[in-house]
Design a protein around this motif. Structure first.
Motif, short mmCIF file in Angstrom:
data_model
loop_
_atom_site.label_atom_id
_atom_site.label_comp_id
_atom_site.label_asym_id
_atom_site.label_seq_id
_atom_site.Cartn_x
_atom_site.Cartn_y
_atom_site.Cartn_z
N GLU A 118 0.83 -1.21 0.00
CA GLU A 118 0.00 0.00 0.00
C GLU A 118 0.86 1.26 0.00
O GLU A 118 0.61 2.19 -0.78
CB GLU A 118 -0.90 0.03 1.24
CG GLU A 118 -2.02 -0.98 1.25
CD GLU A 118 -2.71 -1.07 2.62
OE1 GLU A 118 -2.47 -0.21 3.49
OE2 GLU A 118 -3.49 -2.01 2.81
N THR A 119 1.85 1.28 0.86
CA THR A 119 2.70 2.46 0.98
C THR A 119 3.52 2.68 -0.28
O THR A 119 3.61 3.81 -0.77
CB THR A 119 3.64 2.32 2.21
OG1 THR A 119 2.83 2.16 3.37
CG2 THR A 119 4.53 3.54 2.36
N ASP A 120 4.08 1.62 -0.83
CA ASP A 120 4.85 1.74 -2.06
C ASP A 120 3.97 2.30 -3.18
O ASP A 120 4.39 3.21 -3.90
CB ASP A 120 5.42 0.38 -2.45
CG ASP A 120 6.33 0.48 -3.66
OD1 ASP A 120 7.34 1.23 -3.60
OD2 ASP A 120 6.04 -0.19 -4.68
N SER A 121 2.76 1.78 -3.32
CA SER A 121 1.85 2.26 -4.36
C SER A 121 1.49 3.73 -4.15
O SER A 121 1.45 4.51 -5.10
CB SER A 121 0.56 1.43 -4.37
OG SER A 121 0.83 0.12 -4.75
N LYS A 122 1.25 4.09 -2.90
CA LYS A 122 0.87 5.47 -2.60
C LYS A 122 2.02 6.43 -2.90
O LYS A 122 1.82 7.48 -3.51
CB LYS A 122 0.46 5.59 -1.15
CG LYS A 122 -0.06 6.95 -0.79
CD LYS A 122 -1.19 6.80 0.16
CE LYS A 122 -1.89 8.12 0.26
NZ LYS A 122 -3.20 8.01 0.76
N ILE A 123 3.23 6.08 -2.50
CA ILE A 123 4.39 6.94 -2.76
C ILE A 123 4.60 7.09 -4.26
O ILE A 123 4.83 8.19 -4.76
CB ILE A 123 5.65 6.39 -2.07
CG1 ILE A 123 5.52 6.59 -0.55
CG2 ILE A 123 6.91 7.09 -2.60
CD1 ILE A 123 6.59 5.89 0.26
N ARG A 124 4.49 5.99 -5.01
CA ARG A 124 4.63 6.06 -6.47
C ARG A 124 3.57 6.97 -7.08
O ARG A 124 3.85 7.76 -7.98
CB ARG A 124 4.55 4.67 -7.09
CG ARG A 124 5.76 3.83 -6.84
CD ARG A 124 5.55 2.41 -7.43
NE ARG A 124 6.56 1.50 -7.01
CZ ARG A 124 7.68 1.27 -7.69
NH1 ARG A 124 7.89 1.90 -8.81
NH2 ARG A 124 8.58 0.43 -7.23
N ALA A 125 2.32 6.87 -6.60
CA ALA A 125 1.24 7.69 -7.13
C ALA A 125 1.48 9.17 -6.83
O ALA A 125 1.27 10.03 -7.69
CB ALA A 125 -0.10 7.25 -6.54
N ILE A 126 1.94 9.47 -5.63
CA ILE A 126 2.22 10.86 -5.26
C ILE A 126 3.35 11.42 -6.11
O ILE A 126 3.25 12.52 -6.64
CB ILE A 126 2.56 10.96 -3.75
CG1 ILE A 126 1.31 10.68 -2.92
CG2 ILE A 126 3.14 12.34 -3.42
CD1 ILE A 126 1.59 10.44 -1.44
N LYS A 127 4.42 10.65 -6.27
CA LYS A 127 5.54 11.12 -7.09
C LYS A 127 5.12 11.29 -8.54
O LYS A 127 5.50 12.26 -9.19
CB LYS A 127 6.72 10.15 -6.97
CG LYS A 127 7.43 10.28 -5.64
CD LYS A 127 8.65 9.40 -5.57
CE LYS A 127 9.38 9.65 -4.26
NZ LYS A 127 10.62 8.91 -4.17
#
Length: 174
Positions: A118-127
């Motif tokens: 979840e965190t990896d996906s969220k960070i990628r989406a934000i970037k």
């Protein structure tokens, strides 16, 4: 002894709305937590902003990295409900809970893996959102923003991003 019995033996703390449990980058005290009551929000410093990653709800464990490697806190956690009641799990308690309740270790590992994804996906989406925002501005300057359908698509893309990632917000953390 089962997981419920182990949790009932934990030392408890109660913290009030707006209080930080811990701040990203601060050395850990070697403890993880179990949330009994209330709601907490997790914020991470990403590209110059404190960004809300997710909420912690009753019944969740968190802070387990402090037990495993005693590293600095990887995120900030703030109380958003009126108050929050937490159980403290130090290394000794963690080992004991694992021995008395193997289901505890399985549930914890399962949840850690889920949160990692979840965190990896969220960070990628934000970037990606930040990168796309910069590219759109450059593209608009080059093209003069004359293509109407391009403008409509950009607006609908932003609406989709807002719906998709409405929890990404800046934290009340200094």
């Amino acid at each position: 002894m089962g997981l419920k019995e182990s949790l009932a033996k934990l030392s408890m703390i109660t913290i009030k709305r707006g209080e930080l449990l811990f701040k990203e980058g601060v050395p850990s005290n070697g403890a993880m937590f179990f949330l009994f009551e209330g709601q907490l929000d997790i914020y991470k410093h990403i590209e110059g902003k404190h960004t809300k990653m997710r909420s912690i709800l009753p019944g969740e464990f968190f802070g387990e990295m402090a037990i495993i490697n005693n590293s600095p806190r990887s995120a900030s956690i703030v109380v958003v409900s009126e108050s929050a009641k937490l159980g403290i799990i130090n290394r000794g308690t963690f080992v004991q809970m694992g021995q008395e309740s193997p289901e505890f270790l399985f549930l914890l590992l399962k949840r850690v893996i889920e949160r990692l994804y979840e965190t990896d996906s969220k960070i990628r989406a934000i970037k990606k959102q930040n990168d796309d925002g910069g590219k759109k501005s450059e593209d608009d300057e080059k093209s003069g923003s004359s293509n109407e359908s391009s403008t409509k698509n950009s607006a609908s893309d932003e609406d989709d991003a807002d719906e998709e990632d409405s929890s990404a917000s800046e934290a009340p953390i200094e």
